[in-house]
Scaffold this motif. Sequence first.
Motif, short mmCIF file in Angstrom:
data_model
loop_
_atom_site.label_atom_id
_atom_site.label_comp_id
_atom_site.label_asym_id
_atom_site.label_seq_id
_atom_site.Cartn_x
_atom_site.Cartn_y
_atom_site.Cartn_z
N PHE A 106 0.83 -1.20 0.00
CA PHE A 106 0.00 0.00 0.00
C PHE A 106 0.87 1.26 0.00
N ILE A 107 1.90 1.29 0.84
CA ILE A 107 2.77 2.46 0.92
C ILE A 107 3.49 2.69 -0.41
N SER A 108 4.03 1.62 -1.00
CA SER A 108 4.75 1.80 -2.27
C SER A 108 3.80 2.24 -3.38
N LEU A 109 2.58 1.72 -3.39
CA LEU A 109 1.61 2.14 -4.40
C LEU A 109 1.29 3.63 -4.26
N VAL A 110 1.04 4.06 -3.03
CA VAL A 110 0.72 5.47 -2.81
C VAL A 110 1.90 6.35 -3.20
N MET A 111 3.10 5.94 -2.81
CA MET A 111 4.28 6.74 -3.14
C MET A 111 4.52 6.81 -4.65
N LEU A 112 4.40 5.67 -5.33
CA LEU A 112 4.59 5.66 -6.79
C LEU A 112 3.50 6.48 -7.49
#
Length: 157
Positions: A13-19
């Motif tokens: 979830f964090i990597s998706l939001v950041m990307l």
Amino acid sequence: MWSLIIVSHILMFISLVMLFFTSIRGHFIHSELNFMTLAPLSIIAIMVYVFTQSLIFFLIITINKQIKSLINDHSINIKNDNYITYKKQMHIHTSLNLLYITTLSILLGAVHTGLMNIYIHQILFIIGVLHYLYVIKIQYFCFKEISKIIVRVNDVI
């Protein structure tokens, strides 16, 4: 093991939001002297993404080996065609998405030097993030099938 699965979901979830945020916001910042520099958040987002996908590969491979070991040690016959399908799809799509996003992160240098148009790179990066959404869906179902198999193995043992 369950804690690593939970951490991997949080990191997905964090990597998706950041990307997603870096692809919408842009990877470059224009300085006061009209120089184009790379935004630090873009680098951090790609590092978190690569770490997350590496962790997921590690988890899937390790859990798969443990399940096979338990099945062989206890002579259990458990078949799950959904898991095999999701596992194959997960490996293929995660590998392709990891290769695609890391290639685009390397091409940030080409954009910085003017060899590639910034808008083309931005469109390609958004396509990569949309494919990452599909990869997350496959990974989720793969983890779900793994959980079902673990419960079935524990019930038999």
